[in-house]
Design an enzyme around this catalytic site. Structure first.
Site, PDB file in Angstrom:
ATOM      1  N   LYS A   1     -27.152  35.012 -12.062  1.00  0.00           N
ATOM      2  CA  LYS A   1     -27.247  33.697 -11.554  1.00  0.00           C
ATOM      3  C   LYS A   1     -28.149  32.609 -12.211  1.00  0.00           C
ATOM      4  O   LYS A   1     -29.163  32.988 -12.742  1.00  0.00           O
ATOM      5  CB  LYS A   1     -27.709  33.930 -10.143  1.00  0.00           C
ATOM      6  CG  LYS A   1     -26.742  34.529  -9.256  1.00  0.00           C
ATOM      7  CD  LYS A   1     -27.586  35.158  -7.857  1.00  0.00           C
ATOM      8  CE  LYS A   1     -27.142  33.737  -7.077  1.00  0.00           C
ATOM      9  NZ  LYS A   1     -27.527  33.997  -5.489  1.00  0.00           N
TER      10      LYS A   1
ATOM     11  N   GLY B   1     -21.777  27.198  -6.360  1.00  0.00           N
ATOM     12  CA  GLY B   1     -21.055  28.136  -7.315  1.00  0.00           C
ATOM     13  C   GLY B   1     -20.819  27.966  -8.699  1.00  0.00           C
ATOM     14  O   GLY B   1     -20.460  28.810  -9.617  1.00  0.00           O
TER      15      GLY B   1
ATOM     16  N   GLU C   1     -29.760  30.244   2.920  1.00  0.00           N
ATOM     17  CA  GLU C   1     -28.698  31.269   2.916  1.00  0.00           C
ATOM     18  C   GLU C   1     -28.810  32.778   2.453  1.00  0.00           C
ATOM     19  O   GLU C   1     -29.741  33.203   1.755  1.00  0.00           O
ATOM     20  CB  GLU C   1     -27.866  30.767   1.605  1.00  0.00           C
ATOM     21  CG  GLU C   1     -27.486  29.060   1.980  1.00  0.00           C
ATOM     22  CD  GLU C   1     -26.331  28.712   0.887  1.00  0.00           C
ATOM     23  OE1 GLU C   1     -25.688  29.473   0.266  1.00  0.00           O
ATOM     24  OE2 GLU C   1     -25.755  27.540   1.212  1.00  0.00           O
TER      25      GLU C   1
ATOM     26  N   ASN D   1     -31.069  25.694   0.408  1.00  0.00           N
ATOM     27  CA  ASN D   1     -30.741  24.295   0.062  1.00  0.00           C
ATOM     28  C   ASN D   1     -31.621  23.272   0.732  1.00  0.00           C
ATOM     29  O   ASN D   1     -31.734  23.239   1.797  1.00  0.00           O
ATOM     30  CB  ASN D   1     -29.232  24.065   0.169  1.00  0.00           C
ATOM     31  CG  ASN D   1     -28.343  24.963  -0.447  1.00  0.00           C
ATOM     32  OD1 ASN D   1     -28.423  24.893  -1.677  1.00  0.00           O
ATOM     33  ND2 ASN D   1     -27.423  25.706   0.202  1.00  0.00           N
TER      34      ASN D   1
ATOM     35  N   ARG E   1     -31.614  20.260   1.298  1.00  0.00           N
ATOM     36  CA  ARG E   1     -31.019  19.271   1.587  1.00  0.00           C
ATOM     37  C   ARG E   1     -29.875  19.279   2.949  1.00  0.00           C
ATOM     38  O   ARG E   1     -29.801  20.320   3.384  1.00  0.00           O
ATOM     39  CB  ARG E   1     -30.032  18.881   0.667  1.00  0.00           C
ATOM     40  CG  ARG E   1     -29.055  19.720  -0.142  1.00  0.00           C
ATOM     41  CD  ARG E   1     -28.120  19.452  -0.808  1.00  0.00           C
ATOM     42  NE  ARG E   1     -27.519  20.427  -1.484  1.00  0.00           N
ATOM     43  CZ  ARG E   1     -26.375  21.145  -0.858  1.00  0.00           C
ATOM     44  NH1 ARG E   1     -25.706  20.828   0.165  1.00  0.00           N
ATOM     45  NH2 ARG E   1     -25.796  22.133  -1.721  1.00  0.00           N
TER      46      ARG E   1
ATOM     47  N   VAL F   1     -22.929  20.228   3.649  1.00  0.00           N
ATOM     48  CA  VAL F   1     -21.521  19.743   3.917  1.00  0.00           C
ATOM     49  C   VAL F   1     -21.227  20.203   5.496  1.00  0.00           C
ATOM     50  O   VAL F   1     -20.697  19.359   6.387  1.00  0.00           O
ATOM     51  CB  VAL F   1     -20.436  20.122   2.806  1.00  0.00           C
ATOM     52  CG1 VAL F   1     -19.204  19.875   3.266  1.00  0.00           C
ATOM     53  CG2 VAL F   1     -20.836  19.623   1.522  1.00  0.00           C
TER      54      VAL F   1
ATOM     55  N   ARG G   1     -12.353  22.222   5.487  1.00  0.00           N
ATOM     56  CA  ARG G   1     -12.801  21.369   4.408  1.00  0.00           C
ATOM     57  C   ARG G   1     -11.430  20.962   4.002  1.00  0.00           C
ATOM     58  O   ARG G   1     -10.757  21.777   3.218  1.00  0.00           O
ATOM     59  CB  ARG G   1     -13.589  21.808   3.212  1.00  0.00           C
ATOM     60  CG  ARG G   1     -15.121  22.188   3.688  1.00  0.00           C
ATOM     61  CD  ARG G   1     -15.986  22.411   2.433  1.00  0.00           C
ATOM     62  NE  ARG G   1     -17.352  22.842   2.954  1.00  0.00           N
ATOM     63  CZ  ARG G   1     -18.394  23.042   2.052  1.00  0.00           C
ATOM     64  NH1 ARG G   1     -17.942  22.741   0.583  1.00  0.00           N
ATOM     65  NH2 ARG G   1     -19.478  23.456   2.365  1.00  0.00           N
TER      66      ARG G   1
END
Length: 451
Positions: free
Chosen positions: A158, A165, A275, A291, A293, A296, A339
Site C-alpha cells: 500500500k 484504491g 476504515e 479519511n 474528510r 461519498v 453509486r
C-alpha cells in the site's frame, strides 16, 4: 457563522454543500472548470468563478486559483468536499495563512492521519488493532521481500499517500512481489507525487466496515455508527449500507469505542471516517486507514442517524459545538446507497461520458437522489464517473432492499451507459439479500458470469 463559503469541488457534493449553506443562511461561491460551466452547482450558487480548463490539474487541483477566487469574492471559509484537495495538508495550511477557514481538520491532523503509515502507528498507540505489517516505509524491493517473508504471504502493498484504491497491489507469493511493489509505487508516484509504500498482511475474504466520527472544539467526540462498504470492484465502492449486516452488537460496540477513543486522542475536529477490515468470522477487526474528510457514502449515515453531516461540518468549523440532536441521536431503520456511475458494466466498466438525452429519477417514500445532472447535461471525460447517488431508507433491511429494487427499476437514463443494470443484479442476488458477501464478492461474481 461565516460570511461566505467557497465550495472547492464539483458535482453532487458541491451541490450538497451549496444547499447546506443556503439552509444555514450563508452565501456560497462555486468554482468551476471550463468543462463544468453548465453544471448544476454553478447555477445554484450565489456566485461562481471559473478557475481553469477541464482537466482537474488545470482547475480543481490549483490551490492558488481557488484561494484567488475566495479573496475576490470575499469568502472567509472553504469547503473542500471529497477528493481533489480535501485531504491536502498543504492546502489547509495555505487557507489558514490567508485567514480563510478550511472546513475540516487541521493541517497537522490531516498530515498525521492522511499518511497511512503514521496513521497505523497512531492507531497502535491507542490500542486499536492493526494488521501485522512493516514497521515504517519500505526502503526498496529487497527490504519489502524481507518484511513480506516475516509477515507471511499473502500481503497487501500500500502506498502511504494512496487513496481511492490507487497505490494498492496484492502479492500472493514471493514470485510476484517485485512486480506488484513497483506497480503500486509507480501508480502512487503518478497520482500523489509520493511513491513510498508499506506492507500489511492480507486478510482473506474480509469485510470493509467504516465508522463515521466527528469532533468539535468544545470537547465533544462521537461516532455515528458504521457503514458496510464491502460491495466493491477494484477497491471502488459500488453499494454501501448502514448498519452492516455482518456486525454483532458486541463487535459494533468494540469498534465504536475504539473509533471514538482514537479521534479523541488526536483532538480531531470536524467529520472523518475510520476504515476497518473485519475478518470472515466477524470476530476480529483491524484498522486500515482514516479519511480526514466527508465520505461519498455519508448520506446513509444521515438517514439512519437523523442528522445532516454537511451542516455540522460548517457549524463546527465556525466554532460552534455539535448540535444536541446529533450528540444524542440513536440509529433507526436501514439505508442503502447505490453509486450510479457513467460506465458500461457489460464492457469492463468502460467510462461512458457524453450527453444525457433523458434523465428520470425515482421517487416515493424513503427515496433520495443526490445528483448534479439533468436531461441535456453532458458528462465530461475528465473526472470520476459517478453521476448520482441513489439512497433508500426503510424500517428494516428486507424492506430497504425491496425499495432499492423498485427505485432502480424506475431510474431511466438515455444517451450514456450506467451501472444501474449491474446494481439491479446485485440487489436481487440471494447473497446480497442474506448479507453473505465480502470485498471479493463482485470479482468472483463477474468471473462466474463471464465464464
Amino acid at each position: 457563522m461565516f460570511n461566505k463559503v467557497l465550495v472547492a469541488n464539483r458535482g453532487e457534493i458541491a451541490l450538497r454543500i451549496i444547499r447546506a449553506c443556503r439552509e444555514l443562511g450563508v452565501p456560497s461561491v462555486a468554482v468551476y472548470s471550463e468543462a463544468d460551466v453548465d453544471s448544476m452547482h454553478v447555477q445554484l450558487a450565489d456566485e461562481s468563478v471559473c478557475i481553469g480548463g477541464g482537466p482537474s490539474k488545470e482547475s480543481y487541483l490549483k490551490p492558488d486559483r481557488i484561494i484567488a477566487a475566495a479573496e475576490v469574492t470575499g469568502a472567509d471559509a472553504i469547503h473542500p468536499g471529497y477528493g481533489f484537495l480535501s485531504e491536502n495538508a498543504r492546502f489547509a495550511e495555505i487557507c489558514g495563512s490567508c485567514d480563510i477557514k478550511f472546513i475540516g481538520p487541521s493541517a497537522d491532523v490531516i498530515r498525521r492521519m492522511g499518511d497511512k503509515n503514521t496513521a497505523r502507528a497512531t492507531a497502535l498507540e491507542n490500542g486499536v488493532p492493526v494488521t501485522p505489517g512493516s514497521d515504517g516505509i519500505l526502503r526498496d524491493v529487497a527490504h519489502g521481500l524481507e518484511v513480506a517473508a516475516q509477515v507471511g504471504y499473502p500481503v497487501m502493498i500500500k502506498a502511504t499517500a494512496g487513496g481511492g484504491g490507487r497505490g494498492m497491489r496484492p502479492a500472493m507469493h514471493e514470485g510476484e512481489f517485485e512486480e506488484m511493489f513497483l506497480a503500486a509505487s509507480r501508480e502512487a508516484e503518478a497520482c500523489f507525487n509520493n511513491g513510498e509504500c508499506y506492507i500489511e498482511k492480507l486478510v482473506l475474504n474480509p469485510h470493509h466496515v467504516e465508522f463515521q466520527v466527528f469532533g468539535d472544539t468544545h470537547g465533544n467526540y462521537i461516532h455515528l455508527g458504521e457503514r458496510d462498504c464491502s460491495m466493491q470492484r477494484r477497491n471502488q465502492k459500488i453499494i454501501e449500507e448502514c448498519p452492516s449486516p455482518l456486525l454483532t452488537p458486541e463487535l459494533r460496540e468494540r469498534m465504536g469505542v475504539a473509533s471514538q477513543k482514537l479521534v479523541e486522542s488526536i483532538g480531531y475536529e470536524n467529520a472523518g471516517t475510520i476504515e476497518y477490515l473485519v475478518d470472515e468470522a466477524a470476530e476480529n477487526f483491524y484498522f486500515m486507514e482514516m479519511n480526514t474528510r466527508i465520505q461519498v457514502e455519508h448520506p446513509i449515515t444521515e438517514e439512519v442517524m437523523g442528522c445532516e453531516l454537511i451542516k455540522e461540518q460548517i457549524r463546527v468549523a465556525a466554532g460552534l459545538p455539535l448540535s444536541h440532536h446529533v450528540l444524542e441521536t440513536q440509529p433507526r431503520g436501514h439505508s442503502i446507497e447505490c453509486r450510479i456511475n457513467a460506465e458500461d458494466p457489460y464492457n469492463n466498466f468502460a467510462p461512458s461520458p457524453g450527453e444525457i438525452k433523458l434523465w428520470y429519477t425515482p421517487g416515493g417514500k424513503g427515496v433520495r437522489v443526490d445528483t448534479h445532472v439533468y436531461s441535456g447535461y453532458t458528462v465530461p471525460p475528465y473526472y470520476d464517473s459517478m453521476i448520482a447517488k441513489l439512497i433508500v431508507t426503510a424500517a428494516t433491511r428486507e424492506i430497504c432492499i425491496a425499495r432499492m429494487k423498485r427505485a432502480l427499476s424506475e431510474f431511466k437514463v438515455e444517451g450514456i451507459k450506467t451501472t444501474i443494470p449491474f446494481q439491479e443484479e446485485i440487489i436481487d442476488h440471494p447473497d446480497f439479500k442474506n448479507g453473505d458477501y465480502d470485498i471479493a464478492w463482485v470479482a468472483k461474481y463477474l468471473e462466474e458470469r463471464e465464464g
